[in-house]
Design a protein around this motif. Structure first.
Motif, mmCIF file in Angstrom:
data_model
loop_
_atom_site.group_PDB
_atom_site.id
_atom_site.type_symbol
_atom_site.label_atom_id
_atom_site.label_comp_id
_atom_site.label_asym_id
_atom_site.label_seq_id
_atom_site.Cartn_x
_atom_site.Cartn_y
_atom_site.Cartn_z
ATOM 1 N N ALA A 19 0.885 -1.216 -0.147
ATOM 2 C CA ALA A 19 0.037 0.035 0.159
ATOM 3 C C ALA A 19 0.899 1.224 -0.101
ATOM 4 O O ALA A 19 0.544 2.305 -0.552
ATOM 5 C CB ALA A 19 -0.783 -0.071 1.277
ATOM 6 N N TYR A 20 1.748 1.284 0.573
ATOM 7 C CA TYR A 20 3.007 2.327 0.650
ATOM 8 C C TYR A 20 3.324 2.581 -0.623
ATOM 9 O O TYR A 20 3.425 3.829 -1.224
ATOM 10 C CB TYR A 20 4.081 2.165 1.806
ATOM 11 N N PHE A 21 3.816 1.510 -1.476
ATOM 12 C CA PHE A 21 4.560 1.833 -2.655
ATOM 13 C C PHE A 21 3.623 2.033 -3.843
ATOM 14 O O PHE A 21 3.964 2.508 -4.936
ATOM 15 C CB PHE A 21 5.442 0.614 -2.863
ATOM 16 N N ASN A 22 2.458 1.453 -3.516
ATOM 17 C CA ASN A 22 1.386 1.563 -4.661
ATOM 18 C C ASN A 22 -0.240 2.178 -3.865
ATOM 19 O O ASN A 22 -0.868 1.429 -3.509
ATOM 20 C CB ASN A 22 1.326 0.361 -5.629
ATOM 21 N N PRO A 23 -0.193 3.347 -3.858
ATOM 22 C CA PRO A 23 -1.302 4.054 -3.282
ATOM 23 C C PRO A 23 -2.681 3.698 -4.055
ATOM 24 O O PRO A 23 -3.807 3.960 -3.497
ATOM 25 C CB PRO A 23 -1.029 5.530 -3.111
ATOM 26 N N ARG A 24 -2.524 3.069 -5.133
ATOM 27 C CA ARG A 24 -3.798 2.885 -5.886
ATOM 28 C C ARG A 24 -4.286 1.088 -5.650
ATOM 29 O O ARG A 24 -5.128 0.814 -6.602
ATOM 30 C CB ARG A 24 -3.642 3.361 -7.435
ATOM 31 N N SER A 25 -3.292 0.744 -5.060
ATOM 32 C CA SER A 25 -3.375 -0.842 -5.134
ATOM 33 C C SER A 25 -4.686 -1.328 -4.215
ATOM 34 O O SER A 25 -5.108 -0.597 -3.686
ATOM 35 C CB SER A 25 -2.040 -1.405 -4.611
ATOM 36 N N ALA A 26 -4.766 -2.714 -4.465
ATOM 37 C CA ALA A 26 -5.899 -3.385 -3.678
ATOM 38 C C ALA A 26 -5.454 -3.242 -2.169
ATOM 39 O O ALA A 26 -6.428 -3.025 -1.318
ATOM 40 C CB ALA A 26 -6.017 -4.700 -4.287
ATOM 41 N N SER A 27 -4.126 -3.378 -1.832
ATOM 42 C CA SER A 27 -3.583 -3.134 -0.414
ATOM 43 C C SER A 27 -4.072 -2.103 0.128
ATOM 44 O O SER A 27 -4.542 -1.891 1.242
ATOM 45 C CB SER A 27 -2.090 -3.167 -0.555
ATOM 46 N N ALA A 28 -3.905 -0.813 -0.742
ATOM 47 C CA ALA A 28 -4.110 0.466 -0.174
ATOM 48 C C ALA A 28 -5.684 0.705 0.033
ATOM 49 O O ALA A 28 -6.057 1.443 0.744
ATOM 50 C CB ALA A 28 -3.466 1.489 -1.292
ATOM 51 N N LYS A 29 -6.369 0.048 -0.849
ATOM 52 C CA LYS A 29 -7.847 0.152 -0.686
ATOM 53 C C LYS A 29 -8.382 -0.473 0.530
ATOM 54 O O LYS A 29 -9.293 -0.184 1.023
ATOM 55 C CB LYS A 29 -8.512 -0.385 -1.688
ATOM 56 N N ILE A 30 -7.713 -1.644 0.836
ATOM 57 C CA ILE A 30 -7.974 -2.266 2.175
ATOM 58 C C ILE A 30 -7.720 -1.427 3.400
ATOM 59 O O ILE A 30 -8.402 -1.494 4.223
ATOM 60 C CB ILE A 30 -7.551 -3.741 2.257
#
Length: 147
Positions: A19-30
């Motif tokens: 999420a840190y490295f890709n603020p548009r990722s599924a991880s960031a969404k979670i």
């Protein structure tokens, strides 16, 4: 899935890093859901929280991001009593996430770790990739407006 109750999620440290490295990722969404939606909450142990903090410092994550993760943990449920289960033999360090999930009766373990993903389900707790978790939420219309 529990109705009208907080969905209990165990999130692997690799989700936080992604999420840190890709603020548009599924991880960031979670993480956004755990931060803003009261029906989502993480469960964690002090060991998991310390690991996340250490890794975020090691990758030199920004202070605002580290503060955001601290708030997500603060909103979550800290689990004190953990029973070790030793379910992942290839990488015993991964067991801390499964032990927490089992002790807290979590709904999901969300990870990108192949050793844990191989297990698929442990005693009714689904082990899923962040992208699969988000797709499942979108199918159930639980993830709208959290982009």
């Amino acid at each position: 899935m529990r109705s009208k109750k907080k969905l209990r999620l165990v999130i692997d440290t690799n989700l936080i890093v992604a999420a840190y490295f890709n603020p548009r990722s599924a991880s960031a969404k979670i993480l956004g859901l755990c931060e803003k939606d009261p029906s989502f909450g993480i469960v964690y142990t002090s060991k998991m929280r310390k690991e996340a903090d250490l890794i975020l410092r090691n990758i030199q994550a920004s202070k605002p991001f580290r503060d955001r993760i601290k708030k997500i943990f603060d909103r979550g449920l800290g689990v004190q009593r953990i029973k070790p289960h030793c379910l992942v033999t290839e990488d015993p360090e991964d067991n801390k996430f499964l032990d927490c999930a089992l002790s807290a009766k979590a709904d999901y373990v969300i990870t990108n770790d192949r050793h844990m993903l191989k297990l698929k389900t442990v005693r009714g707790i689904d082990i899923v990739r962040p992208s699969d978790f988000v797709k499942m939420l979108e199918k159930r219309n639980l993830c709208r407006g959290h982009h």
